[in-house]
Design a protein around this motif. Structure first.
Motif, mmCIF file in Angstrom:
data_model
loop_
_atom_site.group_PDB
_atom_site.id
_atom_site.type_symbol
_atom_site.label_atom_id
_atom_site.label_comp_id
_atom_site.label_asym_id
_atom_site.label_seq_id
_atom_site.Cartn_x
_atom_site.Cartn_y
_atom_site.Cartn_z
ATOM 1 N N ALA A 9 21.584 -33.755 37.130
ATOM 2 C CA ALA A 9 22.847 -35.119 37.050
ATOM 3 C C ALA A 9 24.145 -34.708 37.727
ATOM 4 C CB ALA A 9 23.121 -35.066 35.361
ATOM 5 N N ASN A 10 24.647 -33.495 37.739
ATOM 6 C CA ASN A 10 25.624 -33.276 38.407
ATOM 7 C C ASN A 10 25.302 -33.312 40.125
ATOM 8 O OD1 ASN A 10 27.194 -32.472 36.221
ATOM 9 N ND2 ASN A 10 26.863 -30.460 36.322
ATOM 10 N N SER A 11 24.357 -32.902 40.445
ATOM 11 C CA SER A 11 23.854 -32.784 42.095
ATOM 12 C C SER A 11 23.771 -34.254 42.342
ATOM 13 C CB SER A 11 22.482 -32.297 42.092
ATOM 14 O OG SER A 11 22.524 -30.920 41.869
ATOM 15 N N ASP A 12 23.346 -35.284 41.341
ATOM 16 C CA ASP A 12 23.266 -36.625 41.666
ATOM 17 C C ASP A 12 24.578 -37.351 41.717
ATOM 18 O OD1 ASP A 12 21.580 -39.166 41.777
ATOM 19 O OD2 ASP A 12 22.770 -39.544 39.936
ATOM 20 N N VAL A 16 26.024 -39.192 45.153
ATOM 21 C CA VAL A 16 26.573 -40.613 45.024
ATOM 22 C C VAL A 16 27.950 -40.557 45.299
ATOM 23 C CG1 VAL A 16 27.333 -42.411 43.352
ATOM 24 C CG2 VAL A 16 25.074 -41.300 43.235
ATOM 25 N N LEU A 17 28.722 -39.671 45.005
ATOM 26 C CA LEU A 17 30.173 -39.531 45.427
ATOM 27 C C LEU A 17 30.372 -39.566 46.879
ATOM 28 C CD1 LEU A 17 33.108 -39.571 44.515
ATOM 29 C CD2 LEU A 17 32.643 -36.873 44.669
ATOM 30 N N LEU A 18 29.369 -38.738 47.612
ATOM 31 C CA LEU A 18 29.437 -38.492 48.975
ATOM 32 C C LEU A 18 29.258 -39.786 50.040
ATOM 33 C CD1 LEU A 18 28.084 -34.801 49.521
ATOM 34 C CD2 LEU A 18 30.400 -35.613 49.916
ATOM 35 N N ALA A 19 28.083 -40.365 49.145
ATOM 36 C CA ALA A 19 27.701 -41.706 49.772
ATOM 37 C C ALA A 19 28.925 -42.779 49.661
ATOM 38 C CB ALA A 19 26.481 -42.162 48.972
ATOM 39 N N HIS A 20 29.716 -42.819 48.676
ATOM 40 C CA HIS A 20 30.614 -43.650 48.448
ATOM 41 C C HIS A 20 31.945 -43.267 49.458
ATOM 42 C CE1 HIS A 20 29.719 -46.710 45.388
ATOM 43 N NE2 HIS A 20 29.051 -45.751 44.841
ATOM 44 N N LEU A 35 34.433 -31.583 37.655
ATOM 45 C CA LEU A 35 33.387 -30.260 37.688
ATOM 46 C C LEU A 35 34.400 -28.969 37.684
ATOM 47 C CD1 LEU A 35 30.384 -31.626 38.897
ATOM 48 C CD2 LEU A 35 30.696 -31.262 36.506
ATOM 49 N N PRO A 36 33.828 -28.051 37.206
ATOM 50 C CA PRO A 36 34.386 -26.411 37.658
ATOM 51 C C PRO A 36 34.362 -26.535 39.284
ATOM 52 C CG PRO A 36 33.377 -26.184 35.793
ATOM 53 C CD PRO A 36 32.891 -27.525 36.333
ATOM 54 N N ARG A 37 35.018 -25.723 40.102
ATOM 55 C CA ARG A 37 35.056 -25.669 41.504
ATOM 56 C C ARG A 37 33.805 -24.656 41.802
ATOM 57 N NH1 ARG A 37 40.517 -24.506 44.271
ATOM 58 N NH2 ARG A 37 41.297 -23.781 42.186
ATOM 59 N N PRO A 38 33.609 -23.438 40.871
ATOM 60 C CA PRO A 38 32.585 -22.413 41.014
ATOM 61 C C PRO A 38 30.869 -23.441 41.022
ATOM 62 C CG PRO A 38 33.855 -21.516 39.702
ATOM 63 C CD PRO A 38 34.739 -22.689 39.967
ATOM 64 N N THR A 39 31.040 -24.335 39.856
ATOM 65 C CA THR A 39 29.732 -25.008 39.924
ATOM 66 C C THR A 39 29.469 -26.006 40.919
ATOM 67 O OG1 THR A 39 30.129 -25.490 37.578
ATOM 68 C CG2 THR A 39 28.764 -26.959 38.594
ATOM 69 N N VAL A 40 30.675 -26.679 41.568
ATOM 70 C CA VAL A 40 30.625 -27.360 42.741
ATOM 71 C C VAL A 40 30.092 -26.694 44.024
ATOM 72 C CG1 VAL A 40 31.600 -28.727 44.499
ATOM 73 C CG2 VAL A 40 32.224 -29.412 42.014
ATOM 74 N N TYR A 41 30.690 -25.521 44.438
ATOM 75 C CA TYR A 41 30.058 -24.348 45.264
ATOM 76 C C TYR A 41 28.579 -24.443 45.195
ATOM 77 C CZ TYR A 41 34.920 -23.670 47.232
ATOM 78 O OH TYR A 41 35.970 -24.021 47.868
ATOM 79 N N ARG A 42 28.096 -24.104 43.916
ATOM 80 C CA ARG A 42 26.679 -23.486 43.802
ATOM 81 C C ARG A 42 25.890 -24.769 44.054
ATOM 82 N NH1 ARG A 42 23.922 -24.424 39.203
ATOM 83 N NH2 ARG A 42 26.027 -24.614 37.997
ATOM 84 N N LEU A 43 26.300 -25.993 43.329
ATOM 85 C CA LEU A 43 25.507 -26.958 43.712
ATOM 86 C C LEU A 43 25.527 -27.617 45.086
ATOM 87 C CD1 LEU A 43 26.709 -29.386 40.641
ATOM 88 C CD2 LEU A 43 24.404 -28.206 41.045
ATOM 89 N N LEU A 44 26.603 -27.441 45.918
ATOM 90 C CA LEU A 44 26.543 -27.526 47.245
ATOM 91 C C LEU A 44 25.465 -26.663 48.039
ATOM 92 C CD1 LEU A 44 30.222 -28.645 47.911
ATOM 93 C CD2 LEU A 44 28.081 -30.121 47.888
ATOM 94 N N ASP A 45 25.804 -25.580 47.491
ATOM 95 C CA ASP A 45 24.613 -24.465 48.483
ATOM 96 C C ASP A 45 23.252 -24.854 48.065
ATOM 97 O OD1 ASP A 45 26.852 -22.864 49.261
ATOM 98 O OD2 ASP A 45 26.828 -21.418 47.454
ATOM 99 N N GLY A 46 22.855 -25.214 46.887
ATOM 100 C CA GLY A 46 21.485 -25.516 46.702
ATOM 101 C C GLY A 46 21.199 -27.055 47.543
ATOM 102 N N LEU A 47 22.202 -27.870 47.372
ATOM 103 C CA LEU A 47 21.824 -29.157 48.341
ATOM 104 C C LEU A 47 21.764 -28.909 49.716
ATOM 105 C CD1 LEU A 47 24.183 -31.586 46.248
ATOM 106 C CD2 LEU A 47 21.898 -31.733 46.221
#
Length: 247
Positions: A9-12, A16-20, A35-47
């Motif tokens: 859900a957070n990745s989605d 969506v945010l980047l698309a907008h 969202l916590p910044r560490p979470t964002v960094y981790r999700l961006l690494d995965g994406l």
């Protein structure tokens, strides 16, 4: 199972945010999504590892070109729009403006076709990208003519103000919607980007149901002088596109 679902859900939400919004830094993403910044960094690494996002200058991130290929495949599967490219090209040739086709999907306005005009490339709407429902000709046309307004305003209590001309208050938008329904088209004048004008008309299917919006956009000074002519071209092409979509 809750953690994997939350991660998806957070990745989605990030996608969506980047698309907008276009290019954003991890800090900006964290602030906008709370969202916590560490979470964002981790999700961006995965994406990034699966080629859904890619880094750009100033430590920002954007959606990768893979989304354009996916958008192309998705549109190919929509049989009703298989003749759209030819007609979008015709709009660009007859008006000199950039033309694009937008459809409503899950409460958003999504671009599924685009053709660059002969002018300066100032319009950033591309296939696969979402556009705002409350600002810009394409989104405002779909907001007025294709979705349930009460549900939209309930789900979107806060709306981004792109320029001083952007309508963000519900009362203002409802007045604009009433005007759109009365005259059958939308005129956008600097409410997303200063100096840019656009016209949008609906593409209707069976029983008058709105399937999408057809838009032409360009520099205000040139566009304003030819507004009536451009509107007639859009109406003409929208009628023929509707016929194709009904086949």
């Amino acid at each position: 199972m809750k953690q994997p679902i939350r991660t998806l859900a957070n990745s989605d939400d990030i996608i969506v945010l980047l698309a907008h919004e276009g290019d954003l830094s991890p800090t900006q993403i964290a602030e906008q999504l709370d969202l916590p910044r560490p979470t964002v960094y981790r999700l961006l690494d995965g994406l990034s590892s699966i080629n859904f996002t890619e880094p750009v200058q100033s430590s920002k991130t954007r959606l990768s070109l893979r989304w354009l290929r996916m958008a192309d495949k998705a549109r190919e599967a929509m049989r009703e729009w298989r003749g759209a490219d030819r007609l979008l090209q015709e709009i660009a040739e007859r008006t000199g403006q950039t033309a694009y086709l937008t459809i409503p999907r899950d409460g958003e306005a999504v671009c599924v076709g685009w053709e660059q005009g002969s002018g300066v490339g100032v319009v950033e709407v591309k296939p696969g990208r979402s556009v705002s429902m409350h600002a810009g000709a394409a989104g405002r046309a779909l907001l007025a003519l294709s979705i349930d307004l009460d549900s939209y305003f309930e789900a979107n209590p806060v709306r981004r103000k792109f320029t001083e001309h952007t309508l963000i208050e519900e009362s203002e938008l409802r007045e604009d919607i009433a005007l759109t329904r009365e005259r059958g088209y939308v005129l956008s004048d600097g409410d997303v980007t200063e100096g840019i004008m656009a016209l949008a008309v609906p593409v209707r299917g069976g029983k008058g149901r709105v399937l999408g919006s057809l838009t032409a956009s360009g520099l205000s000074d040139e566009f304003r002088e030819r507004q009536a002519e451009i509107l007639e071209v859009l109406k003409d092409v929208a009628d023929r596109l509707a016929n194709l979509a009904s086949v």
